[in-house]
Design an enzyme around this catalytic site. Sequence first.
Site, PDB file in Angstrom:
ATOM      1  N   GLN A  69      40.837  31.674  87.166  1.00 31.09           N
ATOM      2  CA  GLN A  69      40.277  32.102  85.877  1.00 31.09           C
ATOM      3  C   GLN A  69      39.273  33.230  86.088  1.00 31.09           C
ATOM      4  O   GLN A  69      38.407  33.131  86.949  1.00 31.09           O
ATOM      5  CB  GLN A  69      39.580  30.926  85.193  1.00 31.09           C
TER       6      GLN A  69
ATOM      7  N   CYS B 131      33.251  30.132  77.784  1.00 30.39           N
ATOM      8  CA  CYS B 131      32.003  29.718  78.440  1.00 30.39           C
ATOM      9  C   CYS B 131      30.801  29.966  77.536  1.00 30.39           C
ATOM     10  O   CYS B 131      30.580  31.094  77.076  1.00 30.39           O
ATOM     11  CB  CYS B 131      31.811  30.445  79.764  1.00 30.39           C
TER      12      CYS B 131
ATOM     13  N   LYS C   4      41.774  30.581  77.704  1.00 35.14           N
ATOM     14  CA  LYS C   4      41.103  29.320  77.373  1.00 35.14           C
ATOM     15  C   LYS C   4      39.940  29.618  76.433  1.00 35.14           C
ATOM     16  O   LYS C   4      39.103  30.469  76.736  1.00 35.14           O
ATOM     17  CB  LYS C   4      40.607  28.664  78.661  1.00 35.14           C
TER      18      LYS C   4
ATOM     19  N   GLY D 191      39.300  18.426  76.170  1.00 35.38           N
ATOM     20  CA  GLY D 191      38.043  17.897  75.639  1.00 35.38           C
ATOM     21  C   GLY D 191      38.041  16.388  75.526  1.00 35.38           C
ATOM     22  O   GLY D 191      38.805  15.810  74.765  1.00 35.38           O
TER      23      GLY D 191
ATOM     24  N   ARG E 235      35.666  16.836  83.221  1.00 41.87           N
ATOM     25  CA  ARG E 235      34.682  15.865  83.708  1.00 41.87           C
ATOM     26  C   ARG E 235      35.300  14.517  84.067  1.00 41.87           C
ATOM     27  O   ARG E 235      34.845  13.854  85.001  1.00 41.87           O
ATOM     28  CB  ARG E 235      33.567  15.714  82.676  1.00 41.87           C
TER      29      ARG E 235
HETATM   30  C1  LIG Z   1      30.000  21.727  85.188  1.00 38.31           C
HETATM   31  C2  LIG Z   1      31.033  22.383  84.309  1.00 38.31           C
HETATM   32  C3  LIG Z   1      31.474  23.653  84.620  1.00 38.31           C
HETATM   33  C4  LIG Z   1      32.436  24.292  83.813  1.00 38.31           C
HETATM   34  N1  LIG Z   1      32.900  25.525  84.172  1.00 38.31           N
HETATM   35  C5  LIG Z   1      33.901  26.109  83.445  1.00 38.31           C
HETATM   36  C6  LIG Z   1      34.502  27.337  83.864  1.00 38.31           C
HETATM   37  O1  LIG Z   1      34.184  27.899  84.915  1.00 38.31           O
HETATM   38  N2  LIG Z   1      35.468  27.857  83.053  1.00 38.31           N
HETATM   39  C7  LIG Z   1      35.890  27.244  81.897  1.00 38.31           C
HETATM   40  O2  LIG Z   1      36.778  27.758  81.204  1.00 38.31           O
HETATM   41  N3  LIG Z   1      35.354  26.081  81.509  1.00 38.31           N
HETATM   42  C8  LIG Z   1      34.397  25.486  82.252  1.00 38.31           C
HETATM   43  N4  LIG Z   1      33.908  24.265  81.888  1.00 38.31           N
HETATM   44  C9  LIG Z   1      34.495  23.585  80.725  1.00 38.31           C
HETATM   45  C10 LIG Z   1      35.668  22.696  81.136  1.00 38.31           C
HETATM   46  O3  LIG Z   1      36.722  23.449  81.702  1.00 38.31           O
HETATM   47  C11 LIG Z   1      36.203  21.907  79.928  1.00 38.31           C
HETATM   48  O4  LIG Z   1      36.655  22.831  78.965  1.00 38.31           O
HETATM   49  C12 LIG Z   1      35.145  21.024  79.282  1.00 38.31           C
HETATM   50  O5  LIG Z   1      34.389  20.332  80.268  1.00 38.31           O
HETATM   51  C13 LIG Z   1      35.791  19.996  78.333  1.00 38.31           C
HETATM   52  O6  LIG Z   1      36.729  19.192  79.007  1.00 38.31           O
HETATM   53  P1  LIG Z   1      36.375  17.714  79.577  1.00 38.31           P
HETATM   54  O7  LIG Z   1      35.844  16.916  78.395  1.00 38.31           O
HETATM   55  O8  LIG Z   1      37.688  17.192  80.085  1.00 38.31           O
HETATM   56  O9  LIG Z   1      35.336  17.881  80.626  1.00 38.31           O
HETATM   57  C14 LIG Z   1      32.957  23.625  82.659  1.00 38.31           C
HETATM   58  C15 LIG Z   1      32.492  22.339  82.367  1.00 38.31           C
HETATM   59  C16 LIG Z   1      31.555  21.715  83.167  1.00 38.31           C
HETATM   60  C17 LIG Z   1      31.109  20.313  82.816  1.00 38.31           C
END
Ligand SMILES: Cc1cc2nc3c(=O)[nH]c(=O)nc-3n(C[C@H](O)[C@H](O)[C@H](O)COP(=O)(O)O)c2cc1C
Length: 336
Positions: free
Chosen positions: A72, A102, A141, A203, A227
């Site tokens: 990405q 982001c 994304k 999410g 997560r």
């Molecule tokens: C610590 C952390 C770092 C993240 N870094 C990125 C990233 O580099 N690029 C991105 O598109 N999303 C990033 N996200 C978002 C996740 O890809 C995801 O969209 C978000 O956590 C929701 O999904 P989940 O509920 O399964 O965690 C990050 C999330 C967390 C918690």
Amino acid sequence: MLKIGTLAVDPPLFLAPMAGLTDRHFRLIVRRIGGVGVVSMEFVSAQGIVAGERLAKQLMVFAPEERPLAIQIYGSDPATMAEAARMVEASGADLCDINLGCPANKVLKGCRGAALMGNLKLTEEILSRVRRAISIPLTVKFRLGLDERRRNFLELGRLCEANGIDAVTLHGRTARQMYGGQADWSQIARLKEEISIPVIGNGDVNQPQDALNMLATTGCDAVMIGRGATRNPWIFRQIAARLQTLDGHGAVNRERSPEPTLDERRRLILDHFRTVVDHEEAGTALHKLRLFTRWYSYGIPQGVLLRRRIQTLREAAEFSLAVEDHFSRLNLDVAA
Ligand SMILES: Cc1cc2nc3c(=O)[nH]c(=O)nc-3n(C[C@H](O)[C@H](O)[C@H](O)COP(=O)(O)O)c2cc1C
């Protein structure tokens, strides 16, 4: 079977990009456990890639065993994004993903990440330039919008489709929400109705059953997990096994139970720590051990005790001892 451009994704499950977390060690862990279709690298600055910065180079190292793998990129200058995407393609990655979601201030500054949702004209220029620059599958994304008043994910989805993007991932929150509240899956269903390229839902998939619910209630083509996987790297294998039972999806080893034992959890954490200590500089290793012990602790019994304990640790070796000790106590509890 789901295809994103020319890439077959089986099972339809993605490890989400997470800065600081989905590094090469963690991606390999998830890949070796199995059940994941595509693993994503933490985001990399397009400018950093093009300038040949050390950090960007380090981040972009991956093992063939991790593939299929998505890299990405984020940035705001169309020419730089296109050049970075070319370098992503040359690196051997299977898929290039553009970050429009982001919400961190340092990324929003300079109109990068989610800030681009507030400037669809610039976004379109980036999408079309990057699309013309590479032939590997290209995904985007994004979130629902910048905030409640500016929910423009449907418009952005249409823009992606019109510009030859192969699939989109929707995280069902606005940028303003950061990670608070609940992801709104009904909007994933809405986007799915709106466009005909594949939609990857994201999410709050925390338990294996959540993924099945998301697929069933939104009609999305694949599920991306962030997560939930750092708490439980077995989640993909657990979901894949359930999908296979439902309709013959996926390539999961039927011999292995998808459910990890306490001992498998202990070994995974210790192996991970050993790899980190062997491959990272002392300061980075300590940071990673602290970070990952915390995440893993949410997936193991009485994890709160482990979390409390690691706050006082200052040496890398102490982390493995704390984990060993925690699991010995758990085993005593099980035996009692
Ligand atoms: C610590 C952390 C770092 C993240 N870094 C990125 C990233 O580099 N690029 C991105 O598109 N999303 C990033 N996200 C978002 C996740 O890809 C995801 O969209 C978000 O956590 C929701 O999904 P989940 O509920 O399964 O965690 C990050 C999330 C967390 C918690």
